[in-house]
Write a protein that holds these residues in place. Structure first.
Motif, PDB file in Angstrom:
ATOM      1  N   ILE A 279      -2.924  -0.863   7.657  1.00 31.87           N
ATOM      2  CA  ILE A 279      -3.806  -0.793   8.825  1.00 31.87           C
ATOM      3  C   ILE A 279      -3.186   0.008   9.974  1.00 31.87           C
ATOM      4  N   PRO A 280      -1.892  -0.195  10.303  1.00 30.45           N
ATOM      5  CA  PRO A 280      -1.314   0.628  11.369  1.00 30.45           C
ATOM      6  C   PRO A 280      -1.364   2.125  11.064  1.00 30.45           C
ATOM      7  N   GLN A 281      -1.271   2.505   9.790  1.00 30.98           N
ATOM      8  CA  GLN A 281      -1.249   3.918   9.437  1.00 30.98           C
ATOM      9  C   GLN A 281      -2.651   4.516   9.333  1.00 30.98           C
ATOM     10  N   PHE A 282      -3.563   3.804   8.670  1.00 34.44           N
ATOM     11  CA  PHE A 282      -4.872   4.396   8.355  1.00 34.44           C
ATOM     12  C   PHE A 282      -6.060   3.644   8.968  1.00 34.44           C
ATOM     13  N   GLY A 283      -5.809   2.569   9.696  1.00 36.08           N
ATOM     14  CA  GLY A 283      -6.891   1.723  10.192  1.00 36.08           C
ATOM     15  C   GLY A 283      -7.951   2.439  10.993  1.00 36.08           C
ATOM     16  N   ASP A 284      -7.553   3.408  11.828  1.00 38.02           N
ATOM     17  CA  ASP A 284      -8.512   4.104  12.698  1.00 38.02           C
ATOM     18  C   ASP A 284      -9.227   5.266  11.999  1.00 38.02           C
ATOM     19  N   PHE A 285      -8.763   5.639  10.802  1.00 36.04           N
ATOM     20  CA  PHE A 285      -9.368   6.768  10.087  1.00 36.04           C
ATOM     21  C   PHE A 285     -10.745   6.393   9.541  1.00 36.04           C
ATOM     22  N   LYS A 286     -11.615   7.382   9.379  1.00 34.44           N
ATOM     23  CA  LYS A 286     -12.825   7.180   8.597  1.00 34.44           C
ATOM     24  C   LYS A 286     -12.416   7.267   7.125  1.00 34.44           C
ATOM     25  N   PRO A 287     -12.881   6.330   6.287  1.00 38.06           N
ATOM     26  CA  PRO A 287     -12.414   6.278   4.889  1.00 38.06           C
ATOM     27  C   PRO A 287     -12.532   7.592   4.132  1.00 38.06           C
ATOM     28  N   ASP A 288     -13.609   8.338   4.374  1.00 38.10           N
ATOM     29  CA  ASP A 288     -13.811   9.570   3.610  1.00 38.10           C
ATOM     30  C   ASP A 288     -13.043  10.757   4.182  1.00 38.10           C
ATOM     31  N   LYS A 289     -12.290  10.534   5.260  1.00 28.70           N
ATOM     32  CA  LYS A 289     -11.507  11.611   5.861  1.00 28.70           C
ATOM     33  C   LYS A 289     -10.024  11.539   5.483  1.00 28.70           C
ATOM     34  N   ILE A 290      -9.626  10.479   4.782  1.00 32.36           N
ATOM     35  CA  ILE A 290      -8.232  10.340   4.364  1.00 32.36           C
ATOM     36  C   ILE A 290      -8.028  11.157   3.092  1.00 32.36           C
ATOM     37  N   ILE A 291      -7.022  12.024   3.094  1.00 32.66           N
ATOM     38  CA  ILE A 291      -6.777  12.875   1.933  1.00 32.66           C
ATOM     39  C   ILE A 291      -5.432  12.533   1.298  1.00 32.66           C
ATOM     40  N   ALA A 292      -5.238  13.004   0.066  1.00 30.75           N
ATOM     41  CA  ALA A 292      -4.048  12.646  -0.704  1.00 30.75           C
ATOM     42  C   ALA A 292      -2.753  13.050  -0.004  1.00 30.75           C
ATOM     43  N   SER A 293      -2.758  14.226   0.651  1.00 27.96           N
ATOM     44  CA  SER A 293      -1.527  14.679   1.315  1.00 27.96           C
ATOM     45  C   SER A 293      -1.125  13.755   2.457  1.00 27.96           C
ATOM     46  N   ASP A 294      -2.119  13.167   3.157  1.00 30.48           N
ATOM     47  CA  ASP A 294      -1.814  12.185   4.211  1.00 30.48           C
ATOM     48  C   ASP A 294      -1.042  11.003   3.621  1.00 30.48           C
ATOM     49  N   ILE A 295      -1.527  10.535   2.491  1.00 31.24           N
ATOM     50  CA  ILE A 295      -0.922   9.360   1.848  1.00 31.24           C
ATOM     51  C   ILE A 295       0.456   9.704   1.297  1.00 31.24           C
ATOM     52  N   GLN A 296       0.586  10.902   0.680  1.00 33.65           N
ATOM     53  CA  GLN A 296       1.865  11.288   0.094  1.00 33.65           C
ATOM     54  C   GLN A 296       2.962  11.385   1.156  1.00 33.65           C
ATOM     55  N   LEU A 297       2.647  11.999   2.290  1.00 35.68           N
ATOM     56  CA  LEU A 297       3.627  12.103   3.379  1.00 35.68           C
ATOM     57  C   LEU A 297       4.032  10.717   3.881  1.00 35.68           C
ATOM     58  N   TRP A 298       3.057   9.837   3.978  1.00 38.75           N
ATOM     59  CA  TRP A 298       3.309   8.459   4.433  1.00 38.75           C
ATOM     60  C   TRP A 298       4.207   7.717   3.447  1.00 38.75           C
ATOM     61  N   VAL A 299       3.909   7.848   2.149  1.00 37.09           N
ATOM     62  CA  VAL A 299       4.708   7.169   1.129  1.00 37.09           C
ATOM     63  C   VAL A 299       6.139   7.703   1.122  1.00 37.09           C
TER      64      VAL A 299
END
Length: 421
Positions: free
Chosen positions: A114-134
């Motif tokens: 939630i702290p990382q992606f909570g404010d995002f719109k679900p369909d606007k989150i892309i794989a590269s966002d998640i990969q950098l976070w991981v």
């Protein structure tokens, strides 16, 4: 009240006039459109104080129907990834019964997702966002492990892989229930979990155990100290987990067979600040695993001490005109006892006795060591420990029998001497 039917713009409208002279209008069977989910016509009743207001309300109803996707079926609106996450967790709670699992997953959501992606719109989150976070989580975890700390700091835990899997589950939930097109977490590569130096199983061998037993005997005679001593002695002789012991009731003491019957355990139900729910101890009607159902033989004096403390607490309740408790170790209010306070006391007293500040599992490990050094077989130990698999027992306690390791050398030398004679 007077009712009459009038015609307004080719529609039959019911006009109601109250005794006070107040007028209202109702249009029954107002057509809104075709329900896209059922294929049926949708009608409703419109009410208003004036005919003009009636027309406005009819138009508003048609607009709301279209805004809802042309259906009367309830649809949940999600505006952010946090909304989707909370709906997923609400559903997750219906699938999982383990409070420990729920607490752990709730921690993943509140600390990481939630702290990382909570404010995002679900369909606007892309794989590269998640990969950098991981990748960042993996780096933080690696640096935390390198410090040698027993517990990771908040946000630097090693189980970041499990967090990503839960993130993927949330996206799958969104695809199934809210029309998301894809799951960007599926293509993410999870870095290797950092490995920490494996610590030896914590145990009190003969010298330290002697020191601890003498320390217990030196404690002043108070009810709190009696309870503490009985808890430690009971754990040492039975190998029960602390929350299995604290869940015991008087009916779990089997004096005929000199056994403790284990059939339940205590758990901490985490607080929910959003719902205003405080954390509390609850009793789970089953042990940690199916193999946790067991009857453990213990010395008679342990059963007697447990019963004596149960009687002492009920005498206390009786003096205060409180209800008696079936629990062996109730709080002064008759509730389930939380192990946290007693654990703090244990660590403090281990330090006072000149011993490492381990938790209550030290008595479970020490019991296993005593049993193995005395010649108990692995199957017998597995049953006493309540392990589902004997592999778990052997993996956990293979290092706890130093006497047996030395005996192995002696057996080898005796055999060689016999063959060389």
């Amino acid at each position: 009240m007077k009712s009459e039917v009038i015609v307004h713009k080719d529609r039959k409208v019911i006009k109601k006039t109250k005794n006070s002279g107040e007028i209202s209008y109702s249009l029954k069977g107002a057509y809104l459109g075709i329900d896209e989910m059922t294929g049926k016509q949708v009608t409703t009743t419109i009410t208003a104080r004036t005919l003009k207001e009636l027309e406005r309300n009819l138009i508003a109803s048609k607009l709301n129907f279209e805004k809802n996707g042309c259906t009367k079926k309830e649809r949940v609106q999600i505006d952010s990834f946090e909304d989707l996450t909370e709906l997923w967790f609400k559903s997750f709670q219906t699938w999982v019964t383990s409070e420990n699992t729920l607490n752990r997953v709730r921690g993943y959501l509140d600390t990481y997702i939630i702290p990382q992606f909570g404010d995002f719109k679900p369909d606007k989150i892309i794989a590269s966002d998640i990969q950098l976070w991981v990748n960042r989580l993996a780096t933080n975890a690696k640096s935390s492990v390198a410090t040698g700390k027993k517990r990771s700091n908040k946000g630097k835990a090693k189980d970041f892989g499990a967090t990503v899997h839960k993130l993927s589950d949330i996206f799958d939930f969104g695809i199934t229930n809210f029309g998301l097109k894809d799951n960007p977490a599926r293509t993410v590569k999870i870095p290797p979990k950092p490995k920490s130096n494996k610590e030896r199983v914590k145990v009190l061998h003969d010298e330290d155990l002697t020191k601890w037993l003498k320390y217990l005997e030196s404690l002043p005679e108070t009810r709190g100290n009696r309870r503490f001593k009985i808890i430690c002695d009971s754990l040492l002789c039975s190998a029960l987990r602390i929350n299995e012991l604290l869940a015991l009731t008087i009916s779990d003491l089997d004096f005929e067979n000199h056994e403790l019957r284990v059939s339940k355990t205590l758990l901490w139900k985490a607080a929910n600040k959003k719902l205003g729910i405080k954390g509390k101890v609850i009793c789970k009607s089953t042990p940690k695993t199916d193999a946790g159902f067991r009857s453990v033989p213990v010395p008679l004096n342990i059963l007697q001490d447990l019963k004596a403390f149960h009687d002492e607490m009920n005498l206390y309740f009786e003096k205060l005109s409180l209800d008696k408790s079936k629990l062996i170790f109730p709080t002064i209010y008759g509730h389930y006892m939380c192990d946290r306070n007693e654990r703090t006391t244990l660590k403090k007293r281990l330090v006072e006795a000149g011993l490492p500040d381990y938790g209550f599992h030290i008595f479970r490990h020490t019991h296993a060591s005593i049993m193995l050094n005395a010649g108990a077989n692995w199957k017998e130990l597995q049953v006493r420990m309540g392990h589902k698999s004997i592999t778990t027992t052997m993996d956990a306690y293979a290092e706890l029998a130093p006497k047996k390791k030395n005996e192995a050398v002696a057996i080898y030398l005796d055999k060689i001497a016999e063959l060389s004679a």
